[in-house]
Design a protein around this motif. Structure first.
Motif, PDB file in Angstrom:
ATOM      1  N   PHE A  68       8.729  -2.709   2.782  1.00  0.00           N
ATOM      2  CA  PHE A  68       8.706  -1.541   2.077  1.00  0.00           C
ATOM      3  C   PHE A  68      10.375  -0.903   1.533  1.00  0.00           C
ATOM      4  N   ILE A  69      11.124  -0.936   2.539  1.00  0.00           N
ATOM      5  CA  ILE A  69      12.559  -0.712   2.272  1.00  0.00           C
ATOM      6  C   ILE A  69      13.099  -1.549   1.096  1.00  0.00           C
ATOM      7  N   GLU A  70      12.640  -2.776   0.912  1.00  0.00           N
ATOM      8  CA  GLU A  70      13.333  -3.318  -0.109  1.00  0.00           C
ATOM      9  C   GLU A  70      12.611  -3.075  -1.196  1.00  0.00           C
ATOM     10  N   LEU A  71      11.022  -2.722  -1.187  1.00  0.00           N
ATOM     11  CA  LEU A  71      10.540  -2.172  -2.384  1.00  0.00           C
ATOM     12  C   LEU A  71      11.336  -0.847  -2.990  1.00  0.00           C
ATOM     13  N   VAL A  72      11.760  -0.071  -2.040  1.00  0.00           N
ATOM     14  CA  VAL A  72      12.205   1.262  -2.389  1.00  0.00           C
ATOM     15  C   VAL A  72      13.737   0.969  -3.174  1.00  0.00           C
ATOM     16  N   LYS A  73      14.351  -0.048  -2.535  1.00  0.00           N
ATOM     17  CA  LYS A  73      15.476  -0.202  -3.203  1.00  0.00           C
ATOM     18  C   LYS A  73      15.010  -0.666  -4.742  1.00  0.00           C
ATOM     19  N   LEU A  74      14.244  -1.290  -4.895  1.00  0.00           N
ATOM     20  CA  LEU A  74      13.679  -1.810  -6.158  1.00  0.00           C
ATOM     21  C   LEU A  74      13.126  -0.650  -7.029  1.00  0.00           C
ATOM     22  N   GLU A 120      21.893  -0.253   1.640  1.00  0.00           N
ATOM     23  CA  GLU A 120      22.587  -1.776   1.441  1.00  0.00           C
ATOM     24  C   GLU A 120      22.086  -2.379   0.329  1.00  0.00           C
ATOM     25  N   GLY A 121      23.145  -2.854  -0.709  1.00  0.00           N
ATOM     26  CA  GLY A 121      22.465  -3.410  -1.996  1.00  0.00           C
ATOM     27  C   GLY A 121      21.894  -4.624  -1.970  1.00  0.00           C
ATOM     28  N   GLN A 122      20.939  -4.846  -2.585  1.00  0.00           N
ATOM     29  CA  GLN A 122      20.190  -6.171  -2.789  1.00  0.00           C
ATOM     30  C   GLN A 122      21.419  -7.358  -3.079  1.00  0.00           C
ATOM     31  N   PRO A 123      21.429  -8.773  -2.683  1.00  0.00           N
ATOM     32  CA  PRO A 123      22.310  -9.589  -3.002  1.00  0.00           C
ATOM     33  C   PRO A 123      22.282  -9.720  -4.455  1.00  0.00           C
ATOM     34  N   SER A 147       0.836  -1.232   0.020  1.00  0.00           N
ATOM     35  CA  SER A 147       0.068   0.095  -0.024  1.00  0.00           C
ATOM     36  C   SER A 147       0.823   1.359   0.111  1.00  0.00           C
ATOM     37  N   ALA A 148       1.736   1.151   0.874  1.00  0.00           N
ATOM     38  CA  ALA A 148       2.905   2.356   1.010  1.00  0.00           C
ATOM     39  C   ALA A 148       3.614   2.586  -0.267  1.00  0.00           C
ATOM     40  N   ALA A 149       4.004   1.252  -1.014  1.00  0.00           N
ATOM     41  CA  ALA A 149       4.679   1.619  -2.508  1.00  0.00           C
ATOM     42  C   ALA A 149       3.859   2.049  -3.389  1.00  0.00           C
TER      43      ALA A 149
END
Lengths: 381, 142
Positions: free
Chosen positions: A98-104, A361-364, A73-75
């Motif tokens: 959400f933090i992971e979605l922001v990275k994406l 922090e970059g995703q793996p 929802s926040a995304a």
């Protein structure tokens, strides 16, 4: 260094929190707040985007239910942002996702004030609706019971989800402001914790007095909650891992999968805009099915079930926050959150990655270097 | 030769610019290597989608070999480094369900290393023969 402010809740926790957001809306610190609220003529509590301060009387941010991960929802609200400041009230698993979605690049924190809530778990939607129908003040009873209030011990009566009982990160660390109830007496007062500069500004705008000191009893209560969850998790996952230690075990627990893909629709970090499993790649010819069957004499239909779940593990296990929405969405009660948790434990350890730990922090699978993971090939020039 | 002897099947995804060329060189140099390996030519090891590896095992492969360029030599700059992280990830997921990481090999073999390609295939075939068939081979998995 975080700062704490105390907010009295003698008039009810929801009314006190509503008052905070009313001030933020009126002082134009925010244009709107995304917050769990009771739906009209229903017991259901869903995320609701509130712009009118008078509409805040239905909010229920600590209701033990989360029908949809708020990360999505926040995304949705911030992906193509209005440019207006918004606050979003979320649990820690939702903030981390959400933090992971922001990275994406599927969401943004630019115009967002993230309001965390200490989380004591949620019920399955069915359970929540049943309990909320029976008990008027379910949230109050739920919080009082969790705080050890003996009067409420028998009142609530259902169990929170297995994923919640196994949660190692119930307390937000990367919110702007966190609403703290663990260690507090939610019927008397709660604490607001500013966890970022943006959060400090928000507390400043509300005119709240802050202190650097962690409130008495908080740390101990937090440590106990995490230790209890950790003990449950270890025991539960060890038993599950044993049951699924080979492909036969995996096939067995997935044998009732109907390829509905609810788990990936519910998953906050399943990031593909179109899932490959609904594309023509997996629309096989009749001849293909016959070939598969002939190879070993038989083939289960629908096919590609184990393949689908293994592919999902490759895509999202390093980002899995353990929210348990996959299990909740499964119509056949497949223990998916345990399945993904046992895989995520391994893959996140391999990449020394913890989803939601740090926005920088970059995703793996989105970072790589020349000199790393040399043990994969075992070759050094 | 015993007709019933266990012969593992290796699916090899080889980069067009290096390992595939090395396999070609092995052939033109008249080197022999086991016919257990079935080669799929890819434009880059970085193009090997983890789904290809998973599908190979689910369809009954005994082993999967991915061949790429040495770090720094990738025709597309860094495809091989992406492949390396994906293989590290696949090892973790496959091992969780009892498919040993020794069944999935990533090896750097340059275009000039025909000899090394033949040796790698020999070595892998021997190892898989010792290990026997994987659990994925026993039953139809859908």
């Amino acid at each position: 260094m975080s700062k704490f402010a105390t907010v009295k809740t003698n008039n009810g926790i929801n009314r006190s929190i509503a008052e905070l957001f009313r001030q933020m809306l009126e002082k134009q610190v925010i244009k709107a707040v995304l917050i769990p609220a009771k739906q009209p003529s229903s017991q259901m509590v869903m995320q609701t985007l509130i712009t009118n301060p008078n509409a805040l009387d239905t909010i229920d941010p600590f209701a033990p239910v989360s029908a949809v991960s708020s990360a999505k929802s926040a995304a949705a609200l911030t992906n193509r942002s209005s440019g207006e400041p918004i606050a979003a009230v979320m649990r820690n698993c939702e903030i981390r996702a959400f933090i992971e979605l922001v990275k994406l690049h599927q969401g943004s924190t630019d115009d967002l004030i993230v309001i965390g809530t200490d989380c004591l778990g949620r019920y399955e939607n069915r359970e929540f609706l049943k309990l909320a129908g029976e008990q008027k003040e379910l949230t109050t009873a739920f919080l009082a019971q969790a705080a050890g209030d003996k009067r409420y011990e028998k009142v609530v009566g259902a169990e929170i989800t297995t994923a919640c009982k196994s949660c190692l990160y119930p307390i937000p660390k990367r919110a702007d402001v966190n609403l703290c109830i663990v260690g507090a007496k939610p019927g008397e007062a709660i604490w607001l914790e500013a966890q970022s500069e943006k959060g400090e500004e928000a507390l400043g705008a509300l005119g709240l007095e802050t202190t650097d000191e962690v409130p008495a009893g908080r740390q101990k209560a937090v440590d106990k909650l995490i230790a209890d969850n950790s003990a449950f998790r270890e025991k539960n996952l060890a038993a599950f891992a044993k049951k699924t230690e080979n492909i036969d075990g995996l096939s067995a627990i997935l044998s009732s999968c109907i390829n509905c893909y609810n788990c990936r629709v519910a998953c906050p970090v399943c990031y593909c805009r179109e899932c490959v499993f609904v594309t023509d790649t997996f629309r096989h010819d009749g001849e293909q099915y016959l070939k598969w069957s002939e190879k070993r004499g038989k083939i289960k239909v629908p096919t590609d079930t184990v393949f689908y779940h293994l592919t999902r593990m490759i895509h999202m296990s390093t980002l899995c926050v353990g929210c348990g929405q996959c299990s909740s969405a499964c119509p056949n009660d497949i223990p998916l959150s345990e399945l993904f948790a046992t895989v995520a434990d391994r893959t996140q350890k391999r990449f020394e990655y913890l989803p939601g730990r740090d926005l920088q922090e970059g995703q793996p699978l989105a970072t790589f270097h020349t000199d790393e993971f040399n043990d994969v090939t075992g070759q050094v020039k | 030769m015993d007709e019933n002897a266990y012969e593992p099947t290796i699916i090899a995804f080889l980069c067009n610019w290096c390992t595939f060329t090395a396999a070609d060189l092995a052939g033109t140099s008249r080197l022999t290597y086991p016919s257990n390996v079935k080669i799929v030519r890819m434009m880059c090891s970085g193009m090997v989608d983890p789904k290809y590896v998973l599908k190979s095992f689910l369809e009954g492969a005994d082993g999967v070999l991915i061949g790429g360029c040495w770090p720094g030599d990738c025709h597309y700059i860094n495809g091989n480094m992406k492949a390396r992280r994906r293989v590290a990830l696949l090892h973790e997921v496959l091992e969780r369900f009892g498919v040993e990481k020794e069944r999935l090999w990533l090896r750097w073999v340059a275009a000039s290393e025909g000899n090394m390609f033949a040796e790698t295939v020999k070595e892998m075939t021997e190892q898989l023969k010792k290990m026997g068939p994987p659990s994925t081979k026993q039953r139809a998995i859908a």
